[in-house]
Design a protein around this motif. Sequence first.
Motif, PDB file in Angstrom:
ATOM      1  N   ARG A  77      47.065  32.615  19.300  1.00 27.74           N
ATOM      2  CA  ARG A  77      47.048  31.546  18.801  1.00 27.74           C
ATOM      3  C   ARG A  77      46.829  30.323  19.665  1.00 27.74           C
ATOM      4  O   ARG A  77      48.278  30.505  20.581  1.00 27.74           O
ATOM      5  CB  ARG A  77      47.697  31.535  17.742  1.00 27.74           C
ATOM      6  N   LEU A  78      45.906  29.950  19.873  1.00 29.73           N
ATOM      7  CA  LEU A  78      45.871  28.908  21.564  1.00 29.73           C
ATOM      8  C   LEU A  78      45.607  27.230  20.783  1.00 29.73           C
ATOM      9  O   LEU A  78      45.468  26.425  21.315  1.00 29.73           O
ATOM     10  CB  LEU A  78      44.781  29.300  21.932  1.00 29.73           C
ATOM     11  N   LEU A  79      44.915  27.529  19.953  1.00 32.74           N
ATOM     12  CA  LEU A  79      43.712  26.325  19.475  1.00 32.74           C
ATOM     13  C   LEU A  79      44.435  25.032  18.363  1.00 32.74           C
ATOM     14  O   LEU A  79      44.642  25.952  17.529  1.00 32.74           O
ATOM     15  CB  LEU A  79      41.800  26.438  18.966  1.00 32.74           C
ATOM     16  N   ASN A  80      45.116  23.866  18.335  1.00 32.39           N
ATOM     17  CA  ASN A  80      44.810  23.368  17.670  1.00 32.39           C
ATOM     18  C   ASN A  80      45.780  22.125  17.949  1.00 32.39           C
ATOM     19  O   ASN A  80      46.549  21.710  18.259  1.00 32.39           O
ATOM     20  CB  ASN A  80      46.021  24.095  16.828  1.00 32.39           C
ATOM     21  N   GLY A  81      44.442  21.233  18.457  1.00 31.34           N
ATOM     22  CA  GLY A  81      45.143  19.826  18.541  1.00 31.34           C
ATOM     23  C   GLY A  81      44.711  19.678  20.595  1.00 31.34           C
ATOM     24  O   GLY A  81      44.201  20.740  21.018  1.00 31.34           O
ATOM     25  N   SER A  82      45.250  19.417  21.563  1.00 30.42           N
ATOM     26  CA  SER A  82      45.911  19.766  22.578  1.00 30.42           C
ATOM     27  C   SER A  82      46.058  20.820  24.047  1.00 30.42           C
ATOM     28  O   SER A  82      47.346  21.966  22.913  1.00 30.42           O
ATOM     29  CB  SER A  82      47.385  18.870  23.476  1.00 30.42           C
TER      30      SER A  82
END
Length: 399
Positions: A77-82
């Motif tokens: 899980r990498l993507l969510n905002g900066s």
Amino acid sequence: MPPLSGVDHTNKDLKKNFEARASFDLLASHGLSHDPMPIRDEENSHGTRCAGEVAMEANNSYCGVGIAFNARIGGIRLLNGSVTDAMEATALTFNIHFIDIYVCSWGPRDNGAEMDGPHSLTARALRLGAHKGRGGKGSIFVWAAGNGGMHHDHCGADGYVNTIYSIAIGAVTQTGKPAYFGEPCPGVMDVTLTGAGVGGSLHLNTGRRKDAFDDILFHVSCTSPELTWRDVQHLIAKTAKIPDPKEPGWNINAAGYHVHHRYGFGLLDAGLMVQQAAHFNAVAPQRKCTQEIRFYPTRILPSRGGVSVNIQSEGCHGRTNEINTLEHVQVRVSMSAVCRGDLYISLESPGGTVSVLLDTRPNDDSTDGLKNWTLMTVHCWGEQPRGLWTLQVTDHKVQ
């Protein structure tokens, strides 16, 4: 709220094949977590769908079956905002001696205006994975070629596609036509089928530099054949099929490979790849040959004009790094420009193969130009390097 990323490992089709050791939540605020989907809702559906295409278990009378239904699969899980350079590097090197294949569907925003790629830590992580991953055979990095077709984007502006360590994959419909959202560039190796045909929708946006898709990582529980990361790319080039011979743009290079700026070498044929992998002879160790050209005084590109650069190459003949058969050809360029999107850059090999390294992008009005930007083509695969190379830079200013 931007979409999140994750794999729902509790799904009935996935839970048997879920591998916690290939999973990690980089966004966890509570420390180390191997749950790649702490929030289970429709906004997290894309990673689960991708995982299912790969590793849905067989014969469970539920929904479907994955193409590699005995593979162990996890997610990061990498993507969510900066998203930082260090986070990307961590994702791409997580458990590299256990994970075989990293499937990555993110990069610069596909709006036809941005230009970005791996920063220093991520670039080092890709090299490390290729040289040390899978017990020294090299991690396999599969990358989405981009979804900016409707914005006239070009994947020459995507540094994740232009690295030699990634296998950039485009999309075609069930009729063999290029997907409307796909991007062309000579760094695309192959295409595969997509579920988003006419009227479909696959494009979502997240925060900084990231397209809204996920890291899917899977561990294949087999020990042979012992393919290196370059062997896999050679297999792809040898076994790909032309999905639509009537589509304009197909060329045959000087080594006999059919190449296309949207299709790469063609449509992936997994069955034929597996069949040929069983008796595939490993390719020779990689060699690198570099030539550097500097201009004194600087060459000026006139508005709506062009500059042609001729490079006579011997392919490092007579040296230990002599090249006789090409794989990837990269061009690193630096140039200033009033409007970066007006630039058109092509490369012609001694064998006559022309690669459009960077096409014009009408949405890109940046004045930044190109600073040590690396462009890449696989269209010269199998050719010999000796002879005259021609780099052509053209300004396609409309007004």
